[in-house]
Design a protein around this motif. Structure first.
Motif, short mmCIF file in Angstrom:
data_model
loop_
_atom_site.label_atom_id
_atom_site.label_comp_id
_atom_site.label_asym_id
_atom_site.label_seq_id
_atom_site.Cartn_x
_atom_site.Cartn_y
_atom_site.Cartn_z
N GLY A 192 0.79 -1.23 0.00
CA GLY A 192 0.00 0.00 0.00
C GLY A 192 0.82 1.27 0.00
N SER A 193 2.11 1.15 0.24
CA SER A 193 2.92 2.37 0.41
C SER A 193 3.81 2.64 -0.81
CB SER A 193 3.81 2.20 1.64
OG SER A 193 4.72 3.26 1.71
N HIS A 194 4.08 3.92 -1.04
CA HIS A 194 5.07 4.31 -2.05
C HIS A 194 6.45 3.83 -1.65
CE1 HIS A 194 2.75 6.68 -4.80
NE2 HIS A 194 2.17 7.30 -3.79
N ASN A 195 6.65 3.67 -0.35
CA ASN A 195 7.95 3.22 0.15
C ASN A 195 7.94 1.70 0.24
OD1 ASN A 195 8.74 5.99 0.66
ND2 ASN A 195 7.34 5.91 2.42
N PRO A 196 8.60 1.03 -0.67
CA PRO A 196 8.50 -0.44 -0.73
C PRO A 196 9.13 -1.12 0.48
CG PRO A 196 10.18 0.36 -2.25
CD PRO A 196 9.50 1.57 -1.69
N PRO A 197 8.71 -2.37 0.73
CA PRO A 197 9.22 -3.10 1.89
C PRO A 197 10.66 -3.58 1.70
CG PRO A 197 7.80 -4.52 0.59
CD PRO A 197 7.73 -3.16 -0.03
N ARG A 198 11.30 -3.91 2.79
CA ARG A 198 12.67 -4.44 2.75
C ARG A 198 12.78 -5.57 3.78
NH1 ARG A 198 12.89 -2.12 -1.25
NH2 ARG A 198 14.29 -0.48 -1.97
N PHE A 199 13.71 -6.47 3.51
CA PHE A 199 14.04 -7.46 4.52
C PHE A 199 15.52 -7.30 4.83
CE2 PHE A 199 15.14 -11.62 6.21
CZ PHE A 199 14.15 -11.78 7.15
N ILE A 200 15.84 -7.22 6.10
CA ILE A 200 17.22 -6.95 6.52
C ILE A 200 17.75 -8.16 7.29
CG2 ILE A 200 18.68 -5.37 7.87
CD1 ILE A 200 16.28 -3.33 7.64
N HIS A 201 18.90 -8.63 6.88
CA HIS A 201 19.51 -9.77 7.58
C HIS A 201 20.90 -9.38 8.08
CE1 HIS A 201 20.45 -14.39 7.49
NE2 HIS A 201 20.98 -13.78 8.54
N MET A 202 21.00 -9.17 9.39
CA MET A 202 22.30 -8.86 10.00
C MET A 202 22.87 -10.19 10.50
SD MET A 202 22.12 -5.40 10.25
CE MET A 202 23.39 -4.97 11.42
N SER A 203 24.17 -10.36 10.39
CA SER A 203 24.74 -11.59 10.94
C SER A 203 26.13 -11.35 11.52
CB SER A 203 24.79 -12.68 9.88
OG SER A 203 25.58 -12.25 8.80
N TYR A 204 26.44 -12.18 12.47
CA TYR A 204 27.71 -12.09 13.20
C TYR A 204 28.12 -13.52 13.53
CZ TYR A 204 30.59 -11.25 17.43
OH TYR A 204 31.57 -11.24 18.37
N LYS A 205 29.24 -13.94 12.96
CA LYS A 205 29.65 -15.35 13.14
C LYS A 205 31.07 -15.42 13.66
CE LYS A 205 26.79 -16.80 9.25
NZ LYS A 205 26.75 -17.37 7.92
N PRO A 206 31.26 -15.23 14.95
CA PRO A 206 32.63 -15.29 15.47
C PRO A 206 33.12 -16.75 15.46
CG PRO A 206 31.07 -15.13 17.27
CD PRO A 206 30.26 -15.05 16.01
N GLN A 207 34.44 -16.90 15.49
CA GLN A 207 34.96 -18.26 15.59
C GLN A 207 34.60 -18.81 16.97
OE1 GLN A 207 39.06 -17.56 14.72
NE2 GLN A 207 38.78 -17.93 12.53
N LYS A 208 34.48 -20.08 17.06
CA LYS A 208 34.16 -20.76 18.33
C LYS A 208 32.85 -20.26 18.94
CE LYS A 208 38.98 -21.24 19.73
NZ LYS A 208 39.74 -20.24 20.45
N ALA A 209 31.85 -20.07 18.09
CA ALA A 209 30.54 -19.68 18.62
C ALA A 209 29.95 -20.85 19.40
CB ALA A 209 29.62 -19.27 17.48
N ARG A 210 29.41 -20.53 20.58
CA ARG A 210 28.87 -21.61 21.42
C ARG A 210 27.46 -22.00 21.01
NH1 ARG A 210 31.76 -19.48 26.63
NH2 ARG A 210 33.77 -20.31 26.02
N LYS A 211 26.69 -21.01 20.53
CA LYS A 211 25.30 -21.27 20.16
C LYS A 211 24.93 -20.39 18.98
CE LYS A 211 23.20 -23.55 23.85
NZ LYS A 211 23.25 -23.29 25.30
N LYS A 212 23.82 -20.73 18.36
CA LYS A 212 23.30 -19.89 17.28
C LYS A 212 21.93 -19.36 17.69
CE LYS A 212 23.20 -21.48 12.89
NZ LYS A 212 22.56 -22.08 11.68
N ILE A 213 21.80 -18.05 17.72
CA ILE A 213 20.54 -17.43 18.14
C ILE A 213 20.05 -16.49 17.04
CG2 ILE A 213 19.40 -16.01 19.92
CD1 ILE A 213 20.58 -18.56 21.10
N VAL A 214 18.75 -16.52 16.80
CA VAL A 214 18.18 -15.59 15.82
C VAL A 214 17.24 -14.62 16.53
CG1 VAL A 214 16.85 -15.31 13.71
CG2 VAL A 214 18.28 -17.32 13.99
N LEU A 215 17.47 -13.33 16.28
CA LEU A 215 16.58 -12.29 16.79
C LEU A 215 15.73 -11.79 15.63
CD1 LEU A 215 19.36 -10.31 18.65
CD2 LEU A 215 17.70 -11.85 19.72
N VAL A 216 14.45 -11.59 15.89
CA VAL A 216 13.56 -11.14 14.82
C VAL A 216 12.84 -9.87 15.28
CG1 VAL A 216 11.54 -11.76 13.43
CG2 VAL A 216 13.23 -13.51 14.01
N GLY A 217 12.78 -8.86 14.42
CA GLY A 217 12.14 -7.61 14.83
C GLY A 217 11.06 -7.16 13.86
N LYS A 218 9.95 -6.67 14.42
CA LYS A 218 8.88 -6.07 13.61
C LYS A 218 9.31 -4.66 13.24
CE LYS A 218 4.10 -4.28 13.96
NZ LYS A 218 2.83 -4.28 14.70
#
Ligand code: BES
Ligand code: MN
Ligand code: ZN
Length: 511
Positions: free
Chosen positions: A250-276
């Motif tokens: 509905g908007s003149h300003n089209p939608p976007r999807f943003i994917h930030m990532s950070y992958k350090p060596q020896k990561a203990r876990k993988k977590i995903v944060l999602v934002g509206k």
């Protein structure tokens, strides 16, 4: 962007200290004849207590001008009735006090150890508590926050008391531990970053501008390993993000999807944060009445939080693989807008019958949570200003926590307590409310009846999360903005949840 004076947190001892304000924190219990304070101003304090000019009442403050010595004023500050000065209470009181001192034109302050000793003792007793130095740094760096990028500078005598810029430049406190101070600063700066973004209006931040800001953040943390990829409309189609595209249409300003990532060596876990990331929520064709539409620039708060948390996590060098997914769209009515009765297909293949275009947050999150699940993380946490119903249930000081995973709930609640951000668990399962999700023409509808709206939202989202992935949904509608300063929150965007999530991630990283 608001620029606040850098507060200097340094070791301070009363004897050699020179400056504007000595601050003594006292509980009501302390304000008796046997007041636990034996400094050079002991007699003065005792006399104020005897005269009942100061009783230690919560929120009270008494300024005593000093005519002798190197300090100009002594401020007595009340902590109220507390058995043990809780860390959060002390932090919030310090924040309020620093704000007041700043407005009294104090440039430097020293927190007297007498009011803080208990607080330091607690730290030693309870290994779970946030170090005092860290909380003081949080308070110092958050108290002076204001969003005034668009305001004309006023002469000091024209300013209303609450608008006055803080003059405070330096705060000293005893026994500060440098590492903890630095950590507190990172927490505060992550939350300030998210506030600055959330405070910007819809005519400044639209979906593509939000993406630009995310790219700029990644660029500034490039060395540390922060990445950002942005999908435009064309890519969104290829990626089958039909739900996000529908809301953005509905908007003149089209939608976007943003994917930030950070992958350090020896990561203990993988977590995903999602934002509206609804940069403005007009309601769409099911347009909001005007008194509900104002403040809807805040509907991107979840997305701003995710960016703030990514920034903080990278600065702390957490040993976690982190993904920050943001679905960004502007919800507008127009000839191209999605309509009630439309049926849209989300990335995981499920179809959604649109019964209300104003229930748009869950629709864009459907795509984002589908993608989050594909990443097969150890946990997913989403943040969204999702429902007015959550505000009705919990008010403007508490966010809703929805999860079917008791361990995740406990961890998030503990982090929230440590950071003084109130979370309350609400049901994430309910067969009666779930009945309402059924659609005659699609897999599910996007909005239900009047009752149980916050849980309905959570149940809808659950349809897009892989069943065996621990997942929590934070409904931050209502706590996203505040009209009055409170503790470490200034007027405007609060970025509520940033410090809680950072705390949770920190603990995972240290496990
Ligand atoms: N962004 C709003 C929710 C909201 C309300 C956030 C108040 C902050 C303060 C959301 O998109 C919305 O409009 N929700 C509707 C859902 C309804 C149509 C099922 C609501 O809560 O009224
Ligand atoms: Mn809406
Ligand atoms: Zn919304």
């Amino acid at each position: 962007m608001s620029k606040l004076p850098k507060l200097k947190l340094c070791e301070g001892a009363l004897k050699k200290w020179k400056g504007d304000a000595l601050v003594l924190l006292l509980r009501e219990e302390d304000c008796t004849d046997s007041i636990p304070f034996a400094g050079p101003y002991e007699e003065t304090v005792k006399e104020m207590v005897r005269r009942k000019d100061f009783t230690g009442k919560k929120g009270s403050m008494l300024r005593i001008p000093l005519l002798e010595g190197d300090a100009k004023n002594l401020y007595l500050v009340g902590l109220g009735k507390t058995e043990e000065g809780s860390a959060v209470l002390v932090r919030d009181t310090v924040a309020q006090t620093l704000r007041a001192l700043g407005r009294h034109n104090c440039e430097s302050a020293l927190l007297l150890p007498e009011g803080l000793e208990r607080f330091w003792e607690n730290e030693e007793k309870d290994k779970n508590s946030v170090p005092a130095s860290e909380l003081l740094a949080e308070a110092a760096e958050l108290a002076g926050y204001s969003f005034d990028a668009y305001k004309k500078k006023k002469a000091p005598d024209e300013e209303k008391e609450e608008e006055k810029k803080s003059a405070l430049k330096e705060l000293s406190a005893p026994e500060l531990k440098e590492k903890a101070v630095e950590r507190g600063r990172v927490y505060a700066s992550a939350q300030r970053y998210a506030r600055d973004l959330a405070n910007e209006p819809g005519n400044v931040i639209n979906p593509s501008e939000l993406a630009e800001r995310a790219l700029a953040l990644a660029e500034s943390c490039k060395e540390a390993g922060l990445n950002c990829v942005v999908w435009d409309e064309k890519r969104l189609k290829e990626e089958r993000m039909g739900a996000l595209l529908a809301v953005g249409s509905g908007s003149h300003n089209p939608p976007r999807f943003i994917h930030m990532s950070y992958k350090p060596q020896k990561a203990r876990k993988k977590i995903v944060l999602v934002g509206k990331g609804i940069t403005f929520d007009s309601g769409g064709l099911n347009i909001k009445p005007d008194n509900y539409m104002a403040t809807m620039k805040g509907d991107k708060s979840g997305a701003c939080n995710v960016l703030g948390i990514m920034k903080g996590a990278v600065e702390l060098g957490l040993k976690l693989e982190l993904h920050g997914l943001i679905a960004a769209a502007e919800n507008m009515p127009s000839g191209t807008a999605y309509r009630p009765d439309d049926i849209v297909r989300a990335r995981n293949g499920k179809t959604i019958e649109i019964t209300n275009t104003d229930a748009e947050g869950r629709v864009i999150l459907a795509d984002a949570l589908s993608l989050a699940s594909e990443l097969k993380p150890d946990a997913i946490i989403d943040m969204a200003t999702l429902t007015g119903a959550c505000v009705v249930a919990l008010g403007k000081g508490t966010a809703g926590l929805f999860t079917r995973d008791d361990d995740l709930a406990e961890e998030l609640l503990a982090s929230a307590r440590r950071r003084g951000e109130r979370l309350w668990r609400l049901p994430a399962e309910d067969e009666v409310i779930a009945e309402g999700l059924k659609s005659n023409v699609a897999d599910l509808v996007n909005s239900g009846g009047r009752y149980g709206g916050a849980t309905f939202g959570a149940l809808f989202l659950a349809e897009f999360v892989e069943k065996d992935i621990p997942w929590a949904h934070l409904d931050i509608a209502g706590v996203d903005f505040c009209d009055k300063e409170r503790g470490v929150y200034s007027k405007g965007a609060t970025a509520f949840g940033v410090r809680t999530c950072l705390d949770y991630l920190c603990r995972l990283s240290e496990e």
